[in-house]
Structure formats: structure tokens, C-alpha cells
Write an enzyme that holds these catalytic residues in place. Sequence first.
Site, PDB file in Angstrom:
ATOM      1  N   THR A  51       0.831  -1.202   0.000  1.00 46.90           N
ATOM      2  CA  THR A  51       0.000   0.000   0.000  1.00 46.90           C
ATOM      3  C   THR A  51       0.861   1.247   0.000  1.00 46.90           C
ATOM      4  O   THR A  51       0.468   2.288  -0.525  1.00 46.90           O
ATOM      5  CB  THR A  51      -0.931  -0.001   1.229  1.00 46.90           C
ATOM      6  OG1 THR A  51      -1.672  -1.225   1.239  1.00 46.90           O
ATOM      7  CG2 THR A  51      -1.883   1.179   1.211  1.00 46.90           C
ATOM      8  N   TYR A 139       6.955 -11.513   4.541  1.00 45.89           N
ATOM      9  CA  TYR A 139       5.832 -10.932   3.805  1.00 45.89           C
ATOM     10  C   TYR A 139       5.456 -11.887   2.688  1.00 45.89           C
ATOM     11  O   TYR A 139       6.093 -11.911   1.637  1.00 45.89           O
ATOM     12  CB  TYR A 139       6.251  -9.569   3.263  1.00 45.89           C
ATOM     13  CG  TYR A 139       5.152  -8.735   2.652  1.00 45.89           C
ATOM     14  CD1 TYR A 139       3.828  -9.135   2.661  1.00 45.89           C
ATOM     15  CD2 TYR A 139       5.468  -7.517   2.055  1.00 45.89           C
ATOM     16  CE1 TYR A 139       2.834  -8.360   2.105  1.00 45.89           C
ATOM     17  CE2 TYR A 139       4.473  -6.719   1.500  1.00 45.89           C
ATOM     18  CZ  TYR A 139       3.163  -7.140   1.523  1.00 45.89           C
ATOM     19  OH  TYR A 139       2.186  -6.354   0.972  1.00 45.89           O
ATOM     20  N   LYS A 167       3.393 -12.643   7.678  1.00 49.27           N
ATOM     21  CA  LYS A 167       2.188 -11.951   7.209  1.00 49.27           C
ATOM     22  C   LYS A 167       1.669 -12.755   6.026  1.00 49.27           C
ATOM     23  O   LYS A 167       2.227 -12.712   4.934  1.00 49.27           O
ATOM     24  CB  LYS A 167       2.547 -10.529   6.790  1.00 49.27           C
ATOM     25  CG  LYS A 167       1.442  -9.712   6.135  1.00 49.27           C
ATOM     26  CD  LYS A 167       2.029  -8.352   5.738  1.00 49.27           C
ATOM     27  CE  LYS A 167       1.024  -7.414   5.126  1.00 49.27           C
ATOM     28  NZ  LYS A 167       0.600  -7.849   3.765  1.00 49.27           N
TER      29      LYS A 167
END
Length: 303
Positions: A51, A139, A167
Site C-alpha cells: 500500500t 511478507y 504476514k
Amino acid sequence: MSIPPAMFRGLSAFPITPADPHGRVDTDALVRLVQRLAAAEVDSIGLLGSTGTYTYLARAERRRAVEAAAGSLRGRVPLIVGVGALRTDDAQDLARDAKAAGADGLLLAPVSYTALTDDEVFQHFVAVAGATSLPVCIYNNPGTTHFSFSDALVARLSKVPGITAVKNPAPPPAEARARHEALRARIPSSFAIGYSGDWNASDAVLAGGDAWYSVVGGLLPEATLRLLRAAQAGDTAEVAGWNERFQPLWELFKELSSLRVMYAAANILGLCRAEPPRPILPLPSAAYPRVAAALKRLDADGH
């Protein structure tokens, strides 16, 4: 290694990184976004995630962003910084930059052009984790990196010093508990399992997840916190009620991408004036009323 208790647990809010068309970060706007998250008392801030368009920013701009955010936070909220890069040595440099600029933790994605093997990703993570003393979160974002971490690889990495969390994309609700428990059985109890994918994340937390790495939390922290706290409390009725309120936004995320929608939302809410980095185009003006209506359903602040 001392790890703040909230580092990879609870709500990790991921703001956009406002920048001009040449990729120079608008640090004043970024600080306003970060301060808003701190005021809402999110559990951590995820800077320069997907993001935050980390892959579109030069090394110097990424460091400027971390310096601005860390300087404004002054340790009030843990700051997790994305350090993904195509080359291992570049990711190591970014990790060192992030630590020097005030980051508390690192988020590392296996960015690639050539498809990577499990052994290549493992060695990449070992090298970057060894570059600083900061804790590292894996990630796992196959939608952007085109690499998917198996439970076996996460378990292998969980034994590497400094790698303390993952994550993962939140699975479909019907699969959440079984998938979570299968991974939990293979890794140390201290290793945090968090989830992204906003529309399924609350169900993953209900299933036992330690964290929600949230796109929407980067702009609407109050409403997002209410949904997360309900999930942490196991309040399925409250979770269902909040998810119903979020549903128009979830549909826009799926249709138009969460990144484009969040840039539009930031503009609509007057939080900053920014467009995503080219070649990504902003949403057409015709889509703005739909985003505004979804925000209004949440009353913007979650009240």
C-alpha cells in the site's frame, strides 16, 4: 533481541506514501497520516508496504519516508518498514537504512523477476535478517511477488535468528481455522502469525491469528480497530455487523484494487492530495461517488 510486545500483533495499519509524479515523498502529508494512526492507538504502523508503494520509490526516498515517520512517532507506536528489493544486497542496504532511520521492525517480501526457488528465498531471508538486529516479518504476498510460502518454508525460516513473524494472505473463512492451526503446529509459540487481505482478515483473527496487517486501517483506523477488537474478543456477532458495514469497501477493493481505492479515499477525506505512482492510474472520477458512499457507511471515523 528485545521485541516490543505489540510489534507483530494486533492491528498493523498500512498507509499510502504520498509522493509527487517524480517519486519524491511528500513527508508533510506522510507525517499527517502517521500521526493520525498514532492518535487512534493502532498497535503498529506498516510503512512502505505494498500500500505504501515501496517498489516504486528510490532508496533515498524510502529512507526519507522512514526518517519522517519515525521522527514524528518518537517511539509511541512500533514502526515496521518494508525493505523488499530484487537484489539481496539492496535489501540488506534498505534494512540498514531503515534501522538507522528509526524503524523498529522489518517486513521483507521476496521481490523477483525470475521465479525464485525455496532455497533462494531462504538464503535471501537469512542474509537480510543478518544485516541488522531488527526483528523481521516474512511478507507472503504471492499476488505481487508470484512466490508463495509453504508452511514448510515458514517453519524453516522460523528457526532463523531474527525472523519472528509471518504476514500471510487470509484464507477463505471456511478454511481459516484449519489453515491457521496447521501452520501453528509447525512453528514456535512465540512466532506470530498475522494476516492481510482485509475482507477475510477478521475471520483469520477469529481463527487464532495474531495480527491484521490492514490496508483500510491505514486510513480508517478507528473503524478497523473496532472490527479487529471484536475478532480478538471472539465476538462473532459484532464481527459480522462490522463486516457488513465494510462490505461496500471490500467489494470496491476486489473490483478496483485496494491501492487505487485508498488513494481515492485519502483524497475524498481531505487527508492528502496524491495519486498512485505511474504506470498505476488513479480511479476515474466516475468511481469517486461509490468510494464516498462506502466511506459514509462507515461514518469515516467508525462512530
